[in-house]
Design a protein around this motif. Structure first.
Motif, short mmCIF file in Angstrom:
data_model
loop_
_atom_site.label_atom_id
_atom_site.label_comp_id
_atom_site.label_asym_id
_atom_site.label_seq_id
_atom_site.Cartn_x
_atom_site.Cartn_y
_atom_site.Cartn_z
N ARG A 174 1.48 6.25 1.78
CA ARG A 174 2.27 6.40 0.56
C ARG A 174 2.34 5.08 -0.21
O ARG A 174 2.28 5.06 -1.44
CB ARG A 174 3.68 6.89 0.90
N ALA A 175 2.45 3.97 0.54
CA ALA A 175 2.49 2.66 -0.10
C ALA A 175 1.17 2.35 -0.81
O ALA A 175 1.15 1.83 -1.93
CB ALA A 175 2.79 1.58 0.94
N VAL A 176 0.06 2.69 -0.16
CA VAL A 176 -1.25 2.47 -0.76
C VAL A 176 -1.41 3.31 -2.03
O VAL A 176 -1.91 2.84 -3.05
CB VAL A 176 -2.38 2.78 0.25
N ALA A 177 -0.97 4.56 -1.99
CA ALA A 177 -1.05 5.44 -3.16
C ALA A 177 -0.19 4.90 -4.30
O ALA A 177 -0.60 4.93 -5.47
CB ALA A 177 -0.62 6.85 -2.79
N ALA A 178 0.99 4.38 -3.96
CA ALA A 178 1.85 3.80 -4.98
C ALA A 178 1.20 2.58 -5.62
O ALA A 178 1.26 2.39 -6.84
CB ALA A 178 3.20 3.41 -4.37
N ALA A 179 0.55 1.75 -4.80
CA ALA A 179 -0.11 0.54 -5.32
C ALA A 179 -1.28 0.88 -6.23
O ALA A 179 -1.45 0.28 -7.29
CB ALA A 179 -0.59 -0.32 -4.15
N VAL A 180 -2.08 1.85 -5.82
CA VAL A 180 -3.32 2.15 -6.54
C VAL A 180 -3.09 3.09 -7.71
O VAL A 180 -3.64 2.90 -8.80
CB VAL A 180 -4.36 2.78 -5.58
N GLY B 128 10.06 1.74 -0.43
CA GLY B 128 11.00 0.79 0.17
C GLY B 128 10.28 -0.39 0.76
O GLY B 128 9.06 -0.53 0.63
N ASN B 129 11.01 -1.28 1.41
CA ASN B 129 10.37 -2.38 2.12
C ASN B 129 10.14 -1.98 3.57
O ASN B 129 10.51 -0.87 3.99
CB ASN B 129 11.19 -3.68 1.99
N ALA C 22 3.01 -6.59 1.15
CA ALA C 22 4.06 -6.46 0.14
C ALA C 22 5.33 -5.87 0.77
O ALA C 22 6.45 -6.28 0.44
CB ALA C 22 3.58 -5.58 -1.01
N LEU C 23 5.16 -4.91 1.67
CA LEU C 23 6.31 -4.31 2.36
C LEU C 23 7.08 -5.36 3.14
O LEU C 23 8.32 -5.38 3.14
CB LEU C 23 5.82 -3.20 3.30
N LEU C 24 6.36 -6.23 3.84
CA LEU C 24 6.99 -7.27 4.65
C LEU C 24 7.61 -8.36 3.78
O LEU C 24 8.73 -8.82 4.04
CB LEU C 24 5.97 -7.88 5.61
N ASN C 25 6.88 -8.80 2.76
CA ASN C 25 7.40 -9.84 1.88
C ASN C 25 8.65 -9.36 1.14
O ASN C 25 9.57 -10.14 0.88
CB ASN C 25 6.33 -10.29 0.89
#
Length: 339
Positions: free
Chosen positions: A64-70, A301-302, A247-250
Motif C-alpha cells: 500500500r505504501a509503494v502504491a501511495a508513493a507511485v 501512516g508511519n 520513509a515509513l521509518l523516518n
C-alpha cells in the motif's frame, strides 16, 4: 489438453516477464495504474483477507505504501495469494511486481534466484509452539517429537540444524504446503510441536479453536529478517520500494503521523520538510511526485502506526516492538536520511 494449457500458461508468463523487464516495473506500474503484490496465504497481522475479502497486515501495508508513493493512492493494489513454494516463481515470472509475504532474507535467495531484497520490515526468529498437555517448557525437551513444518521455507533447514547441534536430537517432520494446513495438522494431533517464525506462531495460535491450550516456547533458534523482494536488475523499482520503507521509518522517528502530517507541512524542521517534499531532494530523483512520502504517511501512516494496528497493541496478536523498535528506542529499525 492439460499439457497444451500448461504450455500456454508458461508462454504467457514468459511474455509477461519479458514485457515487464523491457519496460521497467516502475513505468509498467504507472502505465497499468496498480501494483501487483504477492502476499501470504493467510497470516493474520501480516497478510490476511478479512470477511469482506479486504487484505490487511504489515506486509500488505508495504505494498500500500509503494502504491501511495507511485500512484498517489494506497488502494491501487491487486493482491495475489502465494504459498511459500510459489512465491519466488511468481516474482521471477512477472506475475507480481513485488513479493511482500514474511520472506526471510538469506544469502542464497539474494544471490542465486535473480531477486533482490529491498530491506527488512520485520525482524523475527524461529520458535516452537506446543500443546500445554505435552508438558514441556523448553525446545531441548523435544527429542523424538513429531514436528509440523511448512514446506519451501528456511524453517526446515533451521530445525535440522538446531536438533543436530543439541546432542543430535531426533524428530519426525510432518510437512504441509500452506500455513493453514500446518496449523490444522497441529490441532488434529498429527504432530507434537509446530515450528515457524515466532510472528507466524502467534498468528497461527489465534486460529486454533482453543488458543489458550497452546504455548510458544522461549527459545528463538534463528535470525529471520523478513522483507519485500523485487526482481534483480530493476534498479529504479528497487529504489522506490526501498525508499518507501525508509520513509515509513523516518516518519516515525520524526514524529510525523497520518493524523498530523498536514499540520507538519508547516514545520520548519529541515528533516521533516525534506521528508514531505518541501525541500530538496525532490521526488523526481526516484521518478516520483514530490509528495510521494506525504501520500504514504497520510494514507498508510508511519512504521509505528503500521506495527501497532497490525501486530502490536492495537491488534489481536499484541506483539511487543522488541527489536522492531526504532534504533533510538533500543531496536534495529534504522533508515538512511532523506537529504
Amino acid at each position: 489438453m492439460k499439457q497444451i494449457h500448461k504450455i500456454g500458461v508458461l508462454v504467457a508468463l514468459s511474455l509477461t516477464a519479458a514485457n515487464v523487464w523491457a519496460e521497467g516495473t516502475l513505468d509498467a506500474v504507472k502505465k497499468k495504474g496498480f501494483v501487483q503484490c504477492g502476499v501470504g496465504d493467510g497470516l493474520p497481522g501480516f497478510s490476511n483477507p478479512d470477511a469482506k475479502g479486504t487484505w490487511t497486515g504489515l506486509d500488505v501495508d508495504v505494498c500500500r505504501a509503494v502504491a501511495a508513493a507511485v500512484l498517489g493512492d494506497a488502494t491501487k493494489v491487486k493482491y495475489v495469494s502465494l504459498t511459500a513454494k510459489e512465491r519466488f516463481t511468481a516474482l521471477q515470472s512477472g506475475e507480481v511486481d513485488i513479493l511482500s509475504r514474511n520472506t526471510t532474507w538469506t544469502m542464497t535467495r539474494d544471490a542465486s534466484l535473480g531477486l533482490t531484497f529491498a530491506g527488512v520490515n520485520y525482524y523475527d526468529g524461529q520458535g516452537f509452539m506446543v500443546s500445554k498437555t505435552l508438558g514441556v517448557k523448553s525446545a531441548k525437551e523435544l527429542d523424538g517429537a513429531a514436528v509440523c513444518i511448512q514446506s519451501g521455507t528456511t524453517t526446515e533447514l533451521n530445525l535440522a540444524d538446531y536438533f543436530r547441534a543439541n546432542g543430535g536430537m531426533k524428530y519426525t517432520p510432518v510437512v504441509f504446503d500452506t500455513s493453514d494446513q500446518t496449523v490444522k495438522g497441529f490441532e488434529a494431533g498429527r504432530c507434537d510441536v509446530l515450528t515457524s517464525d515466532q510472528s507466524q506462531l502467534y498468528s497461527l495460535k489465534i486460529k486454533l479453536s482453543k488458543p489458550e491450550n497452546a504455548i510458544v516456547l522461549p527459545e528463538v533458534i534463528s535470525k529471520e529478517p523478513l522483507g519485500p523482494v523485487v526482481r534483480q536488475g530493476d534498479e529504479p523499482w528497487l529504489k522506490v520500494v526501498r525508499w518507501s520503507m525508509f520513509a515509513l521509518l523516518n516518519a516515525e522517528e520524526a514524529g510525523v503521523t497520518s493524523a498530523n502530517v498536514d499540520e507538519m507541512l508547516k514545520s520548519t524542521n529541515p528533516d521533516i520538510r525534506r521528508l514531505l517534499g518541501l525541500e530538496d531532494p525532490k521526488g523526481s530523483i526516484l521518478g516520483l511526485d514530490d509528495k510521494w512520502a506525504y501520500h504514504i504517511i497520510k494514507q498508510v501512516g508511519n512504521y509505528g502506526e503500521m506495527f501497532e494496528r497490525n501486530v502490536g497493541a492495537g491488534s489481536p496478536l499484541k506483539i511487543d516492538r522488541g527489536i522492531n523498535a526504532l534504533w533510538n528506542k533500543g531496536g534495529l529499525m534504522y533508515a538512511p536520511p532523506i537529504r
